[in-house]
Design an enzyme around this catalytic site. Structure first.
Site, PDB file in Angstrom:
ATOM      1  N   HIS A  15      48.701  27.381  34.298  1.00 43.53           N
ATOM      2  CA  HIS A  15      47.622  27.855  33.396  1.00 43.53           C
ATOM      3  C   HIS A  15      46.683  26.684  33.135  1.00 43.53           C
ATOM      4  O   HIS A  15      47.014  25.762  32.395  1.00 43.53           O
ATOM      5  CB  HIS A  15      48.204  28.365  32.074  1.00 43.53           C
ATOM      6  CG  HIS A  15      47.159  28.942  31.160  1.00 43.53           C
ATOM      7  ND1 HIS A  15      47.310  30.173  30.554  1.00 43.53           N
ATOM      8  CD2 HIS A  15      45.946  28.472  30.742  1.00 43.53           C
ATOM      9  CE1 HIS A  15      46.243  30.431  29.811  1.00 43.53           C
ATOM     10  NE2 HIS A  15      45.397  29.415  29.905  1.00 43.53           N
ATOM     11  N   HIS A  17      42.340  25.340  32.736  1.00 44.30           N
ATOM     12  CA  HIS A  17      40.887  25.544  32.696  1.00 44.30           C
ATOM     13  C   HIS A  17      40.223  24.355  33.387  1.00 44.30           C
ATOM     14  O   HIS A  17      40.374  23.217  32.940  1.00 44.30           O
ATOM     15  CB  HIS A  17      40.395  25.660  31.247  1.00 44.30           C
ATOM     16  CG  HIS A  17      40.981  26.837  30.535  1.00 44.30           C
ATOM     17  ND1 HIS A  17      40.390  28.085  30.540  1.00 44.30           N
ATOM     18  CD2 HIS A  17      42.138  26.973  29.853  1.00 44.30           C
ATOM     19  CE1 HIS A  17      41.157  28.931  29.872  1.00 44.30           C
ATOM     20  NE2 HIS A  17      42.228  28.287  29.443  1.00 44.30           N
ATOM     21  N   LYS A 105      43.559  37.956  34.826  1.00 43.55           N
ATOM     22  CA  LYS A 105      43.734  37.481  33.448  1.00 43.55           C
ATOM     23  C   LYS A 105      43.183  38.482  32.455  1.00 43.55           C
ATOM     24  O   LYS A 105      42.045  38.935  32.574  1.00 43.55           O
ATOM     25  CB  LYS A 105      42.996  36.146  33.272  1.00 43.55           C
ATOM     26  CG  LYS A 105      43.065  35.542  31.874  1.00 43.55           C
ATOM     27  CD  LYS A 105      44.451  35.026  31.539  1.00 43.55           C
ATOM     28  CE  LYS A 105      44.586  34.607  30.078  1.00 43.55           C
ATOM     29  NZ  LYS A 105      44.044  33.291  29.793  1.00 43.55           N
ATOM     30  N   HIS A 143      46.549  36.793  27.626  1.00 40.64           N
ATOM     31  CA  HIS A 143      46.312  36.069  26.372  1.00 40.64           C
ATOM     32  C   HIS A 143      46.830  36.989  25.273  1.00 40.64           C
ATOM     33  O   HIS A 143      46.162  37.950  24.895  1.00 40.64           O
ATOM     34  CB  HIS A 143      44.822  35.750  26.176  1.00 40.64           C
ATOM     35  CG  HIS A 143      44.570  34.924  24.941  1.00 40.64           C
ATOM     36  ND1 HIS A 143      44.192  33.604  24.978  1.00 40.64           N
ATOM     37  CD2 HIS A 143      44.713  35.229  23.623  1.00 40.64           C
ATOM     38  CE1 HIS A 143      44.087  33.139  23.741  1.00 40.64           C
ATOM     39  NE2 HIS A 143      44.402  34.116  22.899  1.00 40.64           N
ATOM     40  N   HIS A 181      50.712  30.884  27.412  1.00 39.05           N
ATOM     41  CA  HIS A 181      50.775  29.980  26.248  1.00 39.05           C
ATOM     42  C   HIS A 181      51.491  30.610  25.057  1.00 39.05           C
ATOM     43  O   HIS A 181      50.913  30.825  24.005  1.00 39.05           O
ATOM     44  CB  HIS A 181      49.397  29.442  25.857  1.00 39.05           C
ATOM     45  CG  HIS A 181      48.265  30.432  25.907  1.00 39.05           C
ATOM     46  ND1 HIS A 181      48.293  31.651  25.266  1.00 39.05           N
ATOM     47  CD2 HIS A 181      47.068  30.377  26.530  1.00 39.05           C
ATOM     48  CE1 HIS A 181      47.161  32.276  25.487  1.00 39.05           C
ATOM     49  NE2 HIS A 181      46.408  31.546  26.254  1.00 39.05           N
ATOM     50  N   ASP A 254      47.452  24.893  29.851  1.00 37.77           N
ATOM     51  CA  ASP A 254      46.276  25.391  29.134  1.00 37.77           C
ATOM     52  C   ASP A 254      45.330  24.243  28.798  1.00 37.77           C
ATOM     53  O   ASP A 254      44.619  24.304  27.793  1.00 37.77           O
ATOM     54  CB  ASP A 254      46.658  26.179  27.880  1.00 37.77           C
ATOM     55  CG  ASP A 254      45.517  27.052  27.379  1.00 37.77           C
ATOM     56  OD1 ASP A 254      44.573  27.316  28.152  1.00 37.77           O
ATOM     57  OD2 ASP A 254      45.549  27.475  26.208  1.00 37.77           O
TER      58      ASP A 254
END
Ligand code: DOR
Ligand code: ZN
Length: 350
Positions: A15, A17, A105, A143, A181, A254
């Site tokens: 995970h 970004h 996602k 999420h 997460h 994350d």
């Protein structure tokens, strides 16, 4: 006997970004230094909603890797699609056939950074897409927080389990799901005990800190992420899960870079930057729990097994030597503050 050197199979980040443009260029080498592969989140502006956009994004990541001096084949970005109310089953078929887009996602609309285009009513709007994902075996990365602003921010994960996760998995029991997460004891118990193909990623910050970290002597914006840090009992449950023998819990940083000015702000962005020192942070958490022997399974085996890709064959070595976290790093024209900036960790990459 204390362990001073730890060599494990090279880990993956399930995970991450990476952003785009100069932010991408600033952070991509840090992840490639520690991890062989990473699941790249699609919450760009505009979001990565189609296979065409995902493949173009992958090209930009490859170019950034080369520009940062990372040799071809050292790091593989695994691409994702951003689910919207308008995603159609053919998008899933195309993703499945692409070989590069490995998951979809789900951001509940309004739940977090760049989630405005997210899903408003999962079972109402996305059932045909979910049916297709279940059929082709494409994982849904969730999420797991309700966007309902009347729900206390510390309860949004637990409420999501009741309102969304259970109905979803009742309707699509064979759908492969990753609860991203994970931050609560409720989430740990749900994932541990649920029937069917469910797993969860856990960040380093949720293993190391409870919600006090956000308010230690004043407001600490670099400890603000979503889902937000929870109370100590939840952190303890997460450490137990990550260091257990359950195959369902694995590493996902994350890491979510935001320029310093957007974090230290009247309305600061959510996200902790951990790509620089992810394995140092996880090693510290596992060491504190007396479970360094479990780090390899968590970081290097279980995610690959869940995604059905080979485990990495090369290795990463950590040594028990102090690592002083820089107070800030270059981030294009701006700077970025890594998690726990200025502090010292007891482990570093060899
Ligand atoms: O803290 C977070 N930051 N949580 C998210 O869900 C999104 C992420 C981001 O993109 O900045
Ligand atoms: Zn994220």
């Amino acid at each position: 006997m204390t362990i001073d050197t730890l060599t494990i199979a090279r880990p993956d980040d399930w995970h991450l970004h990476l952003r785009d443009g100069q932010a991408l260029q600033a952070v991509v080498a840090a992840t490639a230094r520690q991890f062989a592969r990473a699941i790249v989140m699609p919450n760009l502006k505009p979001p990565v909603t189609t296979v065409k956009l995902a493949l173009a994004y992958r090209e930009r990541i490859e170019l950034a890797l080369r520009a940062a001096g990372v040799a071809p084949g050292v790091f593989t970005p695994l691409m994702t699609l951003y689910l919207t109310d308008n995603t159609v089953p053919d998008d899933i078929v195309q993703a499945h056939e692409s070989g590069s887009v490995v998951a979809v996602k789900l951001y509940p609309a309004g739940a977090t950074t760049n989630s405005d285009a997210g899903v408003t009513d999962l079972l109402g709007r996305c059932s045909a897409v979910l049916e297709t994902m279940q059929r082709v075996g494409m994982p849904l990365l969730i999420h797991g927080e309700v966007a309902d602003q009347t729900i206390d921010i510390f309860d949004r994960e637990a409420v999501f389990i009741e309102r969304v996760m259970k109905p979803l998995r009742h309707a699509f029991p064979e759908l492969r799901v990753v609860f991203e997460h994970l931050t609560t004891k409720d989430g740990v118990e749900y994932v541990r005990d649920a029937a069917g193909p469910v797993a969860a990623t856990i960040t380093a910050q949720h293993l190391l800190y409870n919600r006090n970290a956000i308010f230690q002597g004043g407001v600490r914006p670099h400890y603000y992420c979503l889902p937000i840090l929870k109370r100590e009992a939840h952190r303890v449950a997460l450490v137990q899960a990550a260091t257990s023998d359950s195959a369902r819990f694995f590493l996902g940083t994350d890491s979510a870079p935001h320029a310093r000015g957007l974090k230290e702000h009247a309305c600061g962005c959510a996200g902790c930057y951990t790509a620089l020192h992810a394995m140092e942070l996880y090693a510290t958490a596992f060491d504190q729990a007396g479970k360094l022997d479990k780090l390899e399974a968590f970081a290097s085996f279980r995610g690959a097994d869940f995604y059905g890709v080979p485990r990495n064959r090369d290795v990463l070595t950590l040594v028990r030597e102090p690592f002083v976290i820089p107070t800030e790093l270059a981030f294009g024209d701006e700077t970025i503050v890594p998690l726990a900036a200025g502090e010292s960790l007891p482990w570093r990459m060899a």
